[in-house]
Scaffold this motif. Structure first.
Motif, PDB file in Angstrom:
ATOM      1  N   ARG A  60      -7.084  -2.683  -9.835  1.00  0.00           N
ATOM      2  CA  ARG A  60      -6.342  -2.053  -9.518  1.00  0.00           C
ATOM      3  C   ARG A  60      -6.041  -1.808  -8.487  1.00  0.00           C
ATOM      4  O   ARG A  60      -5.727  -2.498  -7.142  1.00  0.00           O
ATOM      5  CB  ARG A  60      -7.835  -1.042  -8.391  1.00  0.00           C
ATOM      6  N   ARG A  61      -4.610  -1.530  -8.159  1.00  0.00           N
ATOM      7  CA  ARG A  61      -3.519  -1.576  -7.256  1.00  0.00           C
ATOM      8  C   ARG A  61      -3.331  -3.327  -7.176  1.00  0.00           C
ATOM      9  O   ARG A  61      -2.430  -3.232  -6.191  1.00  0.00           O
ATOM     10  CB  ARG A  61      -4.174  -0.859  -5.559  1.00  0.00           C
ATOM     11  N   ILE A  63       4.224   5.746  -5.149  1.00  0.00           N
ATOM     12  CA  ILE A  63       4.616   6.050  -6.914  1.00  0.00           C
ATOM     13  C   ILE A  63       3.570   6.799  -7.478  1.00  0.00           C
ATOM     14  O   ILE A  63       3.946   7.028  -8.153  1.00  0.00           O
ATOM     15  CB  ILE A  63       4.510   4.161  -7.165  1.00  0.00           C
ATOM     16  N   LEU A  64       2.410   6.574  -6.600  1.00  0.00           N
ATOM     17  CA  LEU A  64       1.388   7.476  -7.285  1.00  0.00           C
ATOM     18  C   LEU A  64       1.749   8.556  -7.270  1.00  0.00           C
ATOM     19  O   LEU A  64       1.261   9.701  -8.103  1.00  0.00           O
ATOM     20  CB  LEU A  64      -0.158   6.932  -6.797  1.00  0.00           C
ATOM     21  N   GLU A  65       1.966   9.295  -5.956  1.00  0.00           N
ATOM     22  CA  GLU A  65       2.992  10.831  -5.248  1.00  0.00           C
ATOM     23  C   GLU A  65       3.835  10.911  -7.391  1.00  0.00           C
ATOM     24  O   GLU A  65       3.980  12.189  -7.321  1.00  0.00           O
ATOM     25  CB  GLU A  65       3.535  10.995  -4.279  1.00  0.00           C
ATOM     26  N   ALA A  66       4.995  10.107  -7.076  1.00  0.00           N
ATOM     27  CA  ALA A  66       5.846  10.461  -8.191  1.00  0.00           C
ATOM     28  C   ALA A  66       5.331  10.639  -9.631  1.00  0.00           C
ATOM     29  O   ALA A  66       5.205  11.673 -10.189  1.00  0.00           O
ATOM     30  CB  ALA A  66       6.489   9.602  -8.401  1.00  0.00           C
ATOM     31  N   LEU A  67       4.332  10.046 -10.174  1.00  0.00           N
ATOM     32  CA  LEU A  67       3.036  10.171 -10.973  1.00  0.00           C
ATOM     33  C   LEU A  67       2.584  11.306 -11.456  1.00  0.00           C
ATOM     34  O   LEU A  67       2.257  12.124 -12.133  1.00  0.00           O
ATOM     35  CB  LEU A  67       2.134   8.899 -11.607  1.00  0.00           C
ATOM     36  N   ALA A  88       0.781  -1.170   0.062  1.00  0.00           N
ATOM     37  CA  ALA A  88      -0.155  -0.307   0.311  1.00  0.00           C
ATOM     38  C   ALA A  88       0.758   0.782   0.201  1.00  0.00           C
ATOM     39  O   ALA A  88       0.483   2.068  -1.059  1.00  0.00           O
ATOM     40  CB  ALA A  88      -0.470   0.129   1.224  1.00  0.00           C
ATOM     41  N   ARG A  89       1.783   1.618   0.816  1.00  0.00           N
ATOM     42  CA  ARG A  89       2.861   2.748   0.471  1.00  0.00           C
ATOM     43  C   ARG A  89       4.188   3.128  -0.287  1.00  0.00           C
ATOM     44  O   ARG A  89       3.452   3.284  -0.840  1.00  0.00           O
ATOM     45  CB  ARG A  89       3.113   2.238   2.369  1.00  0.00           C
ATOM     46  N   ARG A  91       8.210  -7.065  -6.388  1.00  0.00           N
ATOM     47  CA  ARG A  91       7.119  -7.684  -5.214  1.00  0.00           C
ATOM     48  C   ARG A  91       6.690  -8.244  -5.517  1.00  0.00           C
ATOM     49  O   ARG A  91       5.932  -9.650  -4.478  1.00  0.00           O
ATOM     50  CB  ARG A  91       6.715  -6.646  -3.984  1.00  0.00           C
ATOM     51  N   LEU A  92       5.553  -7.873  -6.596  1.00  0.00           N
ATOM     52  CA  LEU A  92       3.882  -8.517  -6.655  1.00  0.00           C
ATOM     53  C   LEU A  92       3.734  -9.045  -7.621  1.00  0.00           C
ATOM     54  O   LEU A  92       3.236 -10.258  -7.594  1.00  0.00           O
ATOM     55  CB  LEU A  92       3.244  -7.227  -7.517  1.00  0.00           C
TER      56      LEU A  92
END
Length: 287
Positions: free
Chosen positions: A233-234, A75-79, A69-70, A140-141
């Motif tokens: 989604r995520r 990554i979303l903030e970077a985008l 989640a973090r 990781r995923l």
């Protein structure tokens, strides 16, 4: 026998190798980050992503205490911090309707039309921390990959889209399956991908047909194609980019991240290959 290429003909490739060697040197990358830090501290100007990109690179190097989640939030903030000018794309007109530019970019390997080789894109060196963070997230995923048992063992490129509703299309330059994860605050925007019954786990109830309204690379107009909406989604989802896929309409802010392997990976100069491997890309081994 074929005539050897003259020194003048080989000059563009030699110049490319020199530029790649300089760009990917660890000390040069560190100096670039420090220069951004100095400019921002003195003037408050500069790329809004530069220091954040450095933090992402440092976090990607720390292979412990992974929090999905973090990681997605970072990554979303970077985008969101990427300037609008860097998103502008006038190519790939087969994925959207209408004219004008869209918001897309590719990190990693792209095809250089003039030199006829595969090289890292400019955005790769502009956002190296984001690139490494995305590859770390994929790593990781990967153990959670369930669809068809397809492993994420070959990744040469990462395609990013922002608020793009892509129509049904195929990616003929891909090799193998693609892997997608979607971030942002949006409603709708599911990814539909063509899947056969055996690829959907033998569950016919999960399949939904789409009608092809125009001829697309072997799909005649009016044909019905079976497929399924992917839950990306995520979470990491998998599909064959060489088959039909697209995005349903949505409202809000949506970032799509697609990992894939280019079919021109064997046309990569040694310095370009080394640059991609330093960032964490998993290039196929040459035979």
């Amino acid at each position: 026998p074929a005539r050897p290429r003259s020194r003048r003909a080989q000059a563009p490739r030699r110049a490319l190798c020199v530029r790649l060697r300089k760009k990917t040197h660890p000390e040069r990358l560190l100096k670039r980050f420090k220069a951004h830090q100095y400019i921002e501290s003195r003037t408050g100007q500069g790329s809004p992503l530069s220091m954040y990109d450095l933090q992402l690179a440092e976090e990607a190097d720390m292979r412990q205490n992974f929090d999905q989640a973090r990681a997605c939030d970072r990554i979303l903030e970077a985008l969101r911090r990427i300037p609008v000018i860097n998103w502008k794309c006038t190519g790939r007109k087969n994925v959207y309707e209408g004219g004008g530019a869209t918001q897309q970019m590719t990190l990693g390997m792209i095809w250089h039309r003039q030199l006829r080789v595969s090289v890292p894109s400019h955005a790769t060196f502009r956002f190296p921390g984001l690139t490494r963070a995305l590859l770390h997230l994929l790593e990781r995923l990967q153990p959670r990959a369930a669809l068809r048992g397809d492993a994420c063992d070959r990744v040469t490129s990462i395609h990013l889209t922002k608020n793009l509703v892509s129509k049904l299309h195929t990616d003929s330059n891909n090799e193998g399956w693609s892997h997608i994860i979607v971030l942002g605050d949006y409603v709708g925007g599911r990814t539909w991908a063509e899947l056969e019954l055996h690829e959907a786990g033998g569950k016919a109830d999960d399949l939904s047909e789409r009608v092809v309204h125009e001829t697309i690379h072997g799909y005649p107009a009016g044909s019905c194609v079976p497929g399924r909406f992917l839950d990306a989604r995520r979470e990491l989802a998998h599909f064959d980019g060489r088959k039909l896929h697209g995005t349903e309409p949505f409202e809000g802010e949506r970032f799509a991240i697609i990992f894939y392997c280019s079919n021109a990976w064997d046309q990569t100069p040694p310095q370009a290959r080394l640059a991609l491997q330093r960032l964490g890309f998993r290039l196929p081994a040459r035979v």
